[in-house]
Design a protein around this motif. Structure first.
Motif, mmCIF file in Angstrom:
data_model
loop_
_atom_site.group_PDB
_atom_site.id
_atom_site.type_symbol
_atom_site.label_atom_id
_atom_site.label_comp_id
_atom_site.label_asym_id
_atom_site.label_seq_id
_atom_site.Cartn_x
_atom_site.Cartn_y
_atom_site.Cartn_z
ATOM 1 N N MET B 20 0.828 -1.208 0.000
ATOM 2 C CA MET B 20 0.000 0.000 0.000
ATOM 3 C C MET B 20 0.855 1.248 0.000
ATOM 4 S SD MET B 20 0.139 1.829 3.086
ATOM 5 C CE MET B 20 -1.448 2.515 3.499
ATOM 6 N N ILE B 22 0.137 5.805 0.497
ATOM 7 C CA ILE B 22 -0.853 6.868 0.662
ATOM 8 C C ILE B 22 -0.171 8.219 0.466
ATOM 9 C CG2 ILE B 22 -0.612 6.916 3.196
ATOM 10 C CD1 ILE B 22 -3.728 7.485 3.214
ATOM 11 N N GLY B 24 -1.059 12.682 0.015
ATOM 12 C CA GLY B 24 -2.003 13.787 0.060
ATOM 13 C C GLY B 24 -2.822 13.839 1.333
ATOM 14 N N VAL B 25 -3.563 14.911 1.471
ATOM 15 C CA VAL B 25 -4.380 15.175 2.646
ATOM 16 C C VAL B 25 -5.727 15.696 2.168
ATOM 17 C CG1 VAL B 25 -4.601 16.666 4.675
ATOM 18 C CG2 VAL B 25 -2.377 15.743 4.080
ATOM 19 N N VAL B 26 -6.790 15.361 2.896
ATOM 20 C CA VAL B 26 -8.096 15.893 2.551
ATOM 21 C C VAL B 26 -8.209 17.315 3.094
ATOM 22 C CG1 VAL B 26 -10.578 15.570 2.716
ATOM 23 C CG2 VAL B 26 -9.071 13.581 2.651
ATOM 24 N N GLU B 32 -6.649 12.982 -0.764
ATOM 25 C CA GLU B 32 -5.753 11.885 -0.419
ATOM 26 C C GLU B 32 -6.034 10.729 -1.357
ATOM 27 O OE1 GLU B 32 -6.074 9.974 3.391
ATOM 28 O OE2 GLU B 32 -8.249 9.775 3.306
ATOM 29 N N LEU B 34 -5.256 6.689 -1.567
ATOM 30 C CA LEU B 34 -4.786 5.451 -0.947
ATOM 31 C C LEU B 34 -4.663 4.416 -2.055
ATOM 32 C CD1 LEU B 34 -4.241 3.551 1.508
ATOM 33 C CD2 LEU B 34 -6.720 3.276 1.696
ATOM 34 N N GLU B 36 -3.739 0.472 -3.069
ATOM 35 C CA GLU B 36 -3.576 -0.870 -2.513
ATOM 36 C C GLU B 36 -3.399 -1.873 -3.645
ATOM 37 O OE1 GLU B 36 -6.608 -1.092 1.108
ATOM 38 O OE2 GLU B 36 -7.304 0.175 -0.533
ATOM 39 N N ARG B 76 -5.773 -0.763 -6.653
ATOM 40 C CA ARG B 76 -7.031 -0.069 -6.343
ATOM 41 C C ARG B 76 -6.677 1.284 -5.742
ATOM 42 N NH1 ARG B 76 -11.720 -1.639 -1.978
ATOM 43 N NH2 ARG B 76 -9.890 -1.870 -0.647
ATOM 44 N N SER B 78 -8.169 4.558 -3.897
ATOM 45 C CA SER B 78 -9.324 5.094 -3.173
ATOM 46 C C SER B 78 -9.041 6.557 -2.847
ATOM 47 C CB SER B 78 -9.555 4.318 -1.870
ATOM 48 O OG SER B 78 -9.700 2.943 -2.143
ATOM 49 N N ILE B 79 -9.956 7.410 -3.272
ATOM 50 C CA ILE B 79 -9.712 8.852 -3.179
ATOM 51 C C ILE B 79 -10.753 9.524 -2.296
ATOM 52 C CG2 ILE B 79 -9.759 11.006 -4.519
ATOM 53 C CD1 ILE B 79 -8.601 9.442 -6.874
ATOM 54 N N ASN B 80 -10.267 10.315 -1.342
ATOM 55 C CA ASN B 80 -11.128 11.265 -0.631
ATOM 56 C C ASN B 80 -10.735 12.651 -1.107
ATOM 57 O OD1 ASN B 80 -12.682 9.554 1.083
ATOM 58 N ND2 ASN B 80 -10.877 9.253 2.372
ATOM 59 N N ARG B 92 -1.351 13.707 -7.756
ATOM 60 C CA ARG B 92 -1.469 12.772 -6.623
ATOM 61 C C ARG B 92 -1.561 11.320 -7.107
ATOM 62 N NH1 ARG B 92 0.331 15.917 -3.581
ATOM 63 N NH2 ARG B 92 -0.805 17.429 -2.319
ATOM 64 N N GLN B 95 1.893 10.318 -8.043
ATOM 65 C CA GLN B 95 2.698 10.124 -6.831
ATOM 66 C C GLN B 95 2.371 8.778 -6.186
ATOM 67 O OE1 GLN B 95 1.531 13.620 -4.645
ATOM 68 N NE2 GLN B 95 3.484 14.639 -5.022
ATOM 69 N N LEU B 99 4.922 5.681 -5.687
ATOM 70 C CA LEU B 99 5.282 5.270 -4.325
ATOM 71 C C LEU B 99 5.075 3.769 -4.123
ATOM 72 C CD1 LEU B 99 6.346 6.481 -1.769
ATOM 73 C CD2 LEU B 99 4.033 7.133 -1.137
#
Lengths: 310, 105
Positions: B20, B22, B24-26, B32, B34, B36, B76, B78-80, B92, B95, B99
């Motif tokens: 995994m 992660i 960014g920040v919301v 952000e 994530l 996986e 996968r 997953s975006i917030n 993002r 990135q 990563l």
């Protein structure tokens, strides 16, 4: 090549990382010994706020709180970091519960320390009851950990500062490390102005805000116990220094602290500005204190402490 | 809030072995991501929860561009999202893909 991005932890594992700009996870992974951090309830578990849907607000997979264990200078520690950019680092139900759980775990695993990287505006308004309860539970758990001999060190240098309930929790810590950027208070500038008027505190006067609540004044007043430059290496060195001289947590220590607070109030209670306080402390150029570089400021702190035995 | 899901055939499996990542920040104008490694090596899924309503077509364009340029097989995302602009989203995603393409420690 592009410059390293602060959100990418692997790019710069060296500790010349800007604390203020770094994310919560980046601060933690670089502060602790390389590769030692193991996160509890990480983002893949998706333990998110149960309240934000009601307000049609986006959630974050870690609810803005990163907790886990790792090694710090070779010794086992528990550590937590708040993400100040997500909802101002504010305490909600999950966010708070993660820190409560970590501090309670300290009673069982007896780490060499618990490190709390504060970056918070206080309680999250959308889940305020849960957030306020979390603050109370965290203070209780923190003091329980200290009572069994586990030092809890707070590190403050993020963009949200350490306000509201976060300010209360920081006051319960065994020791605080602060950088110039790290503001510490309970009520924020706008709250004070709203309640007491602009003559009491002008929240738009940024210089006033920083010299009142900023890290330099908090260090000089003894709110914070160590001062760090705005980088991870400096925070690490200051934290190690605090851990090297553990403080008693007993009735005598609390009485001594109370005495310090009373004498501080007696000495500086009639000052109307931090500059007046610094002048009374004996700073040669009180108006120049905000501009002092870190080493000159540290020298001033050392001189004042020596003269007053603080 | 609006949720969007895009399933795409990936041409290239993601490199590395990290499970995994992660980034960014919301926050306002930020998001952000994530990542996986949980799918078959020819699959890629991107799941989005966004505060900005009615931008499904823009998301589809950014997602298609990203999947065509990057090695995303097995991933996968997953975006917030706190209302980030398309260029920030693309950054993002790139990135995140870079990563997770590292080897696990």
């Amino acid at each position: 090549m592009s410059a390293p991005h602060p959100d990418i932890p692997h790019v710069a594992e060296a500790r010349n990382v800007d604390w203020y700009e770094a994310s919560a996870r980046h601060r933690l992974t670089t502060l602790l010994d390389h590769g030692s951090f193991i996160e509890f309830m990480g983002p893949t578990e998706r333990v998110v706020s149960p309240h934000l849907d009601l307000f049609d607000l986006p959630k974050q997979f870690d609810d803005g709180m990163v907790v886990g264990r790792g090694q710090f200078d070779g010794k086992p520690v528990l550590a937590a970091a708040q993400e100040g950019r997500f909802m101002g680092g504010a305490f909600g139900e999950v966010h708070g519960a993660k820190l409560v759980g970590l501090l309670r775990a300290a009673l069982d695993v007896k780490p060499d320390a618990v490190l709390v990287l504060f970056d918070t505006g206080g309680v999250r308004l959308q889940e305020a009851n849960a957030g306020e309860l979390a603050i109370a539970e965290i203070m209780r758990a923190l003091l329980d950990a200290r009572a069994v001999g586990v030092p809890v060190i707070g590190l403050i240098g993020g963009r949200a500062g350490c306000y509201g309930g976060g300010g209360l929790i920081s006051g319960c810590c065994s020791g605080l490390v602060v950088s110039e950027q790290g503001r510490i208070s309970v009520s924020g500038p706008e709250v004070i102005e709203t309640n007491r008027g602009v003559e009491e505190f002008d929240s738009r006067d940024r210089a006033l805000v920083w010299r009142t609540m900023g890290g330099k004044n908090r260090r000089l007043l003894g709110v914070a116990d160590a001062y760090a430059d705005d980088d991870v290496e400096s925070f690490r060195a200051a934290t190690l220094e605090l851990l090297a001289s553990p403080r008693a947590f007993d009735l005598d220590a609390l009485k001594a602290r109370q005495h310090m607070l009373e004498s501080r109030l007696a000495r500086f209670g009639d000052c109307s500005d931090a500059i007046d306080v610094w002048a009374k402390m004996g700073a040669e150029q009180p108006t120049g204190v905000p501009d002092l570089p870190a080493d000159a400021f540290q020298a001033l702190v050392a001189r004042i402490a020596k003269e007053h035995g603080a | 809030m609006e949720t969007l899901t895009f399933a795409r055939k990936a041409t290239t499996p993601a490199g590395g072995s990290k499970p995994m990542a992660i980034v960014g920040v919301v926050a306002s104008g930020n998001l952000e991501v994530l990542v996986e490694r949980v799918l078959g090596t020819d699959e890629c899924r991107i799941e989005i929860a966004t505060a900005a309503l009615g931008f499904g077509d823009v998301w589809a364009a950014v997602v298609d561009d990203f999947v065509s340029r990057s090695a995303t097989g097995g991933l996968r995302f997953s975006i917030n999202d706190g209302g980030a602009r398309p260029d920030t989203v693309a950054l993002r995603l790139a990135q995140g893909a870079r990563l997770i393409a590292e080897d696990a420690v």
